[in-house]
Motif scaffolding. Structure first.
Motif, PDB file in Angstrom:
ATOM      1  N   THR A  86       0.978  -1.169   0.026  1.00 59.67           N
ATOM      2  CA  THR A  86      -0.065   0.215  -0.077  1.00 59.67           C
ATOM      3  C   THR A  86       0.702   1.177   0.267  1.00 59.67           C
ATOM      4  N   ALA A  87       1.842   1.499   0.789  1.00 56.67           N
ATOM      5  CA  ALA A  87       2.719   2.486   0.495  1.00 56.67           C
ATOM      6  C   ALA A  87       3.472   3.086  -0.272  1.00 56.67           C
ATOM      7  N   THR A  88       3.714   1.626  -1.505  1.00 61.46           N
ATOM      8  CA  THR A  88       4.199   2.113  -2.732  1.00 61.46           C
ATOM      9  C   THR A  88       3.182   2.651  -3.555  1.00 61.46           C
ATOM     10  N   ILE A  89       2.219   1.929  -3.483  1.00 60.14           N
ATOM     11  CA  ILE A  89       0.955   2.581  -4.273  1.00 60.14           C
ATOM     12  C   ILE A  89       0.731   4.077  -4.033  1.00 60.14           C
ATOM     13  N   ARG A  90       0.542   4.373  -2.345  1.00 60.02           N
ATOM     14  CA  ARG A  90       0.212   5.643  -2.030  1.00 60.02           C
ATOM     15  C   ARG A  90       1.525   6.483  -2.527  1.00 60.02           C
ATOM     16  N   LYS A  91       2.574   6.215  -2.554  1.00 62.71           N
ATOM     17  CA  LYS A  91       3.799   7.002  -3.114  1.00 62.71           C
ATOM     18  C   LYS A  91       3.635   7.209  -4.650  1.00 62.71           C
ATOM     19  N   TYR A  92       3.140   6.308  -5.490  1.00 65.17           N
ATOM     20  CA  TYR A  92       2.942   6.673  -7.028  1.00 65.17           C
ATOM     21  C   TYR A  92       2.019   7.548  -7.018  1.00 65.17           C
ATOM     22  N   PHE A  93       0.942   7.457  -6.124  1.00 62.20           N
ATOM     23  CA  PHE A  93      -0.173   8.456  -6.213  1.00 62.20           C
ATOM     24  C   PHE A  93       0.162   9.875  -5.905  1.00 62.20           C
ATOM     25  N   GLU A  94       0.930   9.884  -5.047  1.00 62.85           N
ATOM     26  CA  GLU A  94       1.298  11.280  -4.447  1.00 62.85           C
ATOM     27  C   GLU A  94       2.261  11.828  -5.153  1.00 62.85           C
ATOM     28  N   SER A  95       2.837  11.208  -5.820  1.00 62.82           N
ATOM     29  CA  SER A  95       4.216  11.623  -6.504  1.00 62.82           C
ATOM     30  C   SER A  95       3.671  11.961  -8.162  1.00 62.82           C
ATOM     31  N   GLY A  96       2.111  11.669  -8.432  1.00 59.65           N
ATOM     32  CA  GLY A  96       1.700  11.782  -9.767  1.00 59.65           C
ATOM     33  C   GLY A  96       2.078  10.955 -10.836  1.00 59.65           C
ATOM     34  N   ASP A  97       2.524   9.902 -10.540  1.00 64.72           N
ATOM     35  CA  ASP A  97       3.045   8.835 -11.216  1.00 64.72           C
ATOM     36  C   ASP A  97       2.231   7.414 -11.187  1.00 64.72           C
ATOM     37  N   LEU A  98       0.875   7.448 -11.285  1.00 65.18           N
ATOM     38  CA  LEU A  98       0.180   6.328 -11.000  1.00 65.18           C
ATOM     39  C   LEU A  98       0.346   5.395 -12.075  1.00 65.18           C
ATOM     40  N   MET A  99       0.743   5.839 -13.262  1.00 66.48           N
ATOM     41  CA  MET A  99       0.889   4.910 -14.428  1.00 66.48           C
ATOM     42  C   MET A  99       2.124   3.742 -14.103  1.00 66.48           C
ATOM     43  N   LYS A 100       2.917   4.064 -13.334  1.00 66.76           N
ATOM     44  CA  LYS A 100       3.723   2.872 -12.707  1.00 66.76           C
ATOM     45  C   LYS A 100       3.094   1.691 -12.218  1.00 66.76           C
ATOM     46  N   PHE A 101       1.926   2.253 -11.211  1.00 73.44           N
ATOM     47  CA  PHE A 101       1.087   1.107 -10.997  1.00 73.44           C
ATOM     48  C   PHE A 101       0.212   0.285 -11.807  1.00 73.44           C
ATOM     49  N   TYR A 102      -0.204   1.195 -12.662  1.00 67.29           N
ATOM     50  CA  TYR A 102      -1.155   0.540 -13.784  1.00 67.29           C
ATOM     51  C   TYR A 102      -0.264  -0.309 -14.805  1.00 67.29           C
ATOM     52  N   LYS A 103       0.961  -0.066 -14.765  1.00 68.25           N
ATOM     53  CA  LYS A 103       2.092  -0.939 -15.807  1.00 68.25           C
ATOM     54  C   LYS A 103       2.689  -1.888 -14.909  1.00 68.25           C
ATOM     55  N   SER A 104       2.468  -2.205 -13.659  1.00 62.54           N
ATOM     56  CA  SER A 104       3.130  -3.089 -12.801  1.00 62.54           C
ATOM     57  C   SER A 104       2.506  -4.578 -13.052  1.00 62.54           C
ATOM     58  N   ARG A 105       3.508  -5.551 -12.839  1.00 68.20           N
ATOM     59  CA  ARG A 105       3.169  -6.609 -13.112  1.00 68.20           C
ATOM     60  C   ARG A 105       1.780  -7.122 -12.337  1.00 68.20           C
ATOM     61  N   GLU A 106       1.962  -6.915 -11.023  1.00 69.63           N
ATOM     62  CA  GLU A 106       0.689  -7.233 -10.210  1.00 69.63           C
ATOM     63  C   GLU A 106      -0.611  -6.812 -10.762  1.00 69.63           C
ATOM     64  N   TRP A 107      -0.543  -5.421 -11.348  1.00 69.29           N
ATOM     65  CA  TRP A 107      -1.925  -4.983 -11.758  1.00 69.29           C
ATOM     66  C   TRP A 107      -2.313  -5.580 -12.976  1.00 69.29           C
ATOM     67  N   MET A 108      -1.261  -6.288 -13.965  1.00 70.49           N
ATOM     68  CA  MET A 108      -1.557  -6.475 -15.150  1.00 70.49           C
ATOM     69  C   MET A 108      -2.137  -8.000 -14.992  1.00 70.49           C
ATOM     70  N   LYS A 109      -1.530  -8.898 -13.844  1.00 73.57           N
ATOM     71  CA  LYS A 109      -2.157  -9.934 -13.697  1.00 73.57           C
ATOM     72  C   LYS A 109      -3.567  -9.978 -13.019  1.00 73.57           C
ATOM     73  N   LEU A 110      -3.867  -9.090 -12.282  1.00 72.02           N
ATOM     74  CA  LEU A 110      -5.111  -9.046 -11.567  1.00 72.02           C
ATOM     75  C   LEU A 110      -6.019  -8.566 -12.474  1.00 72.02           C
ATOM     76  N   ARG A 111      -5.710  -7.611 -13.242  1.00 69.31           N
ATOM     77  CA  ARG A 111      -6.713  -7.032 -14.486  1.00 69.31           C
ATOM     78  C   ARG A 111      -7.085  -8.159 -15.398  1.00 69.31           C
ATOM     79  N   LEU A 112      -6.238  -9.098 -15.583  1.00 65.91           N
ATOM     80  CA  LEU A 112      -6.651 -10.221 -16.371  1.00 65.91           C
ATOM     81  C   LEU A 112      -7.722 -11.339 -15.892  1.00 65.91           C
ATOM     82  N   VAL A 113      -7.045 -11.618 -14.586  1.00 67.48           N
ATOM     83  CA  VAL A 113      -8.227 -12.374 -13.656  1.00 67.48           C
ATOM     84  C   VAL A 113      -9.541 -11.624 -13.695  1.00 67.48           C
ATOM     85  N   ALA A 114      -9.606 -10.297 -13.227  1.00 69.67           N
ATOM     86  CA  ALA A 114     -10.819  -9.747 -13.485  1.00 69.67           C
ATOM     87  C   ALA A 114     -11.607  -9.855 -14.780  1.00 69.67           C
TER      88      ALA A 114
END
Length: 102
Positions: free
Chosen positions: A3-31
């Motif tokens: 959660t701290a890493t995700i919050r850091k991405y949001f606060e720095s204005g770089d949320l695309m790092k989250f959306y390009k992460s391996r974890e998000w891509m895998k979970l997106r496909l599961v959904a």
């Protein structure tokens, strides 16, 4: 990803790092597989449309702890996703307009 890493991405204005992460891509496909690649809002209204977006029901900026929770995800088509976020479609003028009629 924590959660701290995700919050850091949001606060720095770089949320695309989250959306390009391996974890998000895998979970997106599961959904998408869970929802049979169908827009769930269209499905609720008796229509069919292919889902192109995976939407966070509780937004990442408000609840970064739920960013990777499958129960917080909803598959939507682009039109419904824009509707949920209250985005209006921009009407564009044609690039070329010829007044002369043949």
């Amino acid at each position: 990803m924590d959660t701290a890493t995700i919050r850091k991405y949001f606060e720095s204005g770089d949320l695309m790092k989250f959306y390009k992460s391996r974890e998000w891509m895998k979970l997106r496909l599961v959904a998408l597989r869970r929802d049979n690649y169908e827009c769930q809002m269209c499905k609720d209204e008796g229509r069919y449309h292919k889902a192109e977006n995976v939407h966070h029901v509780k937004e990442v900026k408000d609840r970064p702890d739920l960013a990777l929770d499958i129960d917080n995800l909803l598959c939507l088509c682009i039109k419904c996703h824009n509707l949920v976020h209250k985005r209006e479609r921009i009407k564009r003028e044609p690039k070329f307009w010829i007044e002369e009629k043949w």
